[in-house]
Design a protein around this motif. Structure first.
Motif, PDB file in Angstrom:
ATOM      1  N   ARG A 184       0.868  -1.185  -0.037  1.00 17.00           N
ATOM      2  CA  ARG A 184       0.070  -0.119  -0.001  1.00 17.00           C
ATOM      3  C   ARG A 184       1.051   1.291   0.018  1.00 17.00           C
ATOM      4  O   ARG A 184       0.485   2.207  -0.695  1.00 17.00           O
ATOM      5  N   LEU A 185       2.003   1.259   0.761  1.00 18.28           N
ATOM      6  CA  LEU A 185       3.023   2.251   0.849  1.00 18.28           C
ATOM      7  C   LEU A 185       3.548   2.696  -0.610  1.00 18.28           C
ATOM      8  O   LEU A 185       3.581   3.612  -1.134  1.00 18.28           O
ATOM      9  N   LEU A 186       3.675   1.412  -1.381  1.00 19.65           N
ATOM     10  CA  LEU A 186       4.399   1.700  -2.748  1.00 19.65           C
ATOM     11  C   LEU A 186       3.387   2.040  -3.708  1.00 19.65           C
ATOM     12  O   LEU A 186       3.368   3.237  -4.413  1.00 19.65           O
ATOM     13  N   ASN A 187       2.085   1.736  -3.441  1.00 22.30           N
ATOM     14  CA  ASN A 187       0.884   2.297  -4.418  1.00 22.30           C
ATOM     15  C   ASN A 187       0.439   3.645  -3.942  1.00 22.30           C
ATOM     16  O   ASN A 187       0.131   4.310  -5.132  1.00 22.30           O
ATOM     17  N   HIS A 188       0.511   3.800  -2.880  1.00 21.17           N
ATOM     18  CA  HIS A 188       0.538   5.521  -2.272  1.00 21.17           C
ATOM     19  C   HIS A 188       1.262   6.308  -3.128  1.00 21.17           C
ATOM     20  O   HIS A 188       0.724   7.346  -3.409  1.00 21.17           O
ATOM     21  N   GLN A 189       2.597   6.062  -3.025  1.00 21.54           N
ATOM     22  CA  GLN A 189       3.539   6.860  -3.771  1.00 21.54           C
ATOM     23  C   GLN A 189       3.312   7.025  -5.281  1.00 21.54           C
ATOM     24  O   GLN A 189       3.154   8.242  -5.862  1.00 21.54           O
ATOM     25  N   HIS A 190       2.616   5.789  -5.872  1.00 26.16           N
ATOM     26  CA  HIS A 190       2.425   6.076  -7.452  1.00 26.16           C
ATOM     27  C   HIS A 190       1.015   6.637  -7.612  1.00 26.16           C
ATOM     28  O   HIS A 190       0.637   7.091  -8.843  1.00 26.16           O
TER      29      HIS A 190
END
Length: 322
Positions: free
Chosen positions: A157-163
């Motif tokens: 989710r943190l990775l997706n949040h960035q994108h």
């Protein structure tokens, strides 16, 4: 043990025999092929003399963009998602679990056959009302599922949040949008310098990272929708988490708007979804998803003129702020 399209048949047979999945006396692997291009994971179709099935295996990086690290445990989230769906209404729309091996981050699923993902809708520029209704109904049934415990999936989710919420709106992004389409970089700068807009986007991003009580698919868009002879399947739930329904429905609405170039489908989706939705939050998620798909890294096979993208971005800003 990592498996891929270049691994030998004996490697596959050894791995699957160790799992107790194959019958070593009667079953032999005949072929191993890619069923399509996977983004996050290695995905392979294995045919034996008896049956066909799909193998998915995660890596500590994104399979399509291997310079991007990603949590290898995401395959367990996908497994937990399929396990959590016990409603018989939705069972025909998701692949069945055949086996799972946590040690090798390997999930074996039913082979759905010669399906195609619904990215073709971007070129069709239309989505049939019955098709849209079915996708809304599938999402609502997913949201009704009540797993006793569910992984936070926070690293992904943190990775997706960035994108979704950060990288598309950086003023000094190293990603050249003009390499995708001439004029897109200049268009993006209008929104990357809009502080009021970015403030609202950040608020929704905070909510995305907060705990929720609704089981979400997490990436509910045409690349995760499959069709075969008028039947719809939903796959690839590795971004799944317990969150807020408006996220899945807002993402679906965003892609419906980009397909049709018409904001009216937002009203259709709101009216069809059986539970009450926060209309403002839904609109904001839709607007953010439109923007990040047009000026972010996660580009779509969306053939639109620069004028059409300008209209979509203005529409998206209005959804976020109004």
């Amino acid at each position: 043990m990592y498996l891929d399209a270049h691994s030998s048949i004996s490697d596959f047979e050894n791995c699957l025999n160790n799992m107790g999945f194959l019958d070593p006396k009667q079953e032999q692997i005949l072929s191993i092929k890619k069923p399509g291009e996977g983004n996050m994971n290695v995905v392979l179709r294995v045919r034996t003399n008896i049956r066909s099935f799909i193998i998915k295996q995660s890596r500590p990086f994104v399979q399509k963009y291997q310079e991007i690290t990603a949590p290898i445990e995401r395959i367990d989230v996908e497994y937990q998602f399929y396990k959590a769906i016990t409603n018989k209404t939705i069972a025909p729309h998701i692949p069945k679990i055949l086996a799972y091996n946590a040690e090798n981050y390997l999930l074996i699923l039913e082979d759905l056959g010669d399906c195609k993902d619904m990215s073709y809708l971007y070129n069709d520029r239309t989505i049939a009302t019955p098709q849209l209704h079915q996708l809304i109904d599938i999402a609502s049934e997913i949201h009704k599922s009540t797993p006793v415990a569910y992984p936070e999936n926070m690293e992904l989710r943190l990775l997706n949040h960035q994108h979704i919420f950060v990288l598309p709106f950086l003023k000094d992004s190293e990603f050249s949008l003009d390499a995708i389409q001439e004029g897109l970089q200049e268009l993006a700068l209008i929104y990357r310098n809009d502080d009021a807009l970015k403030k609202e986007i950040a608020k929704v991003g905070e909510q995305y990272l907060s705990a929720g009580n609704t089981l979400l698919h997490g990436d509910y868009y045409p690349g995760s929708w499959m069709t075969k002879e008028n039947h719809t399947y939903v796959i690839d739930p590795e971004f799944s988490f317990m969150g807020f329904a408006e996220f899945d429905i807002g993402v679906m609405a965003a892609h419906s708007v980009m397909i049709t170039m018409n904001i009216d489908c937002l009203e259709t989706i709101q009216n069809r979804y059986p539970s009450k939705l926060n209309r403002s939050l839904l609109a904001q998620v839709a607007g953010i998803e439109i923007m990040r798909r047009l000026i972010g890294l996660a580009q779509l096979p969306l053939k639109r003129s620069i004028h059409e993208k300008k209209l979509l971005l203005k529409m998206a800003r209005a959804l976020i702020l109004d």
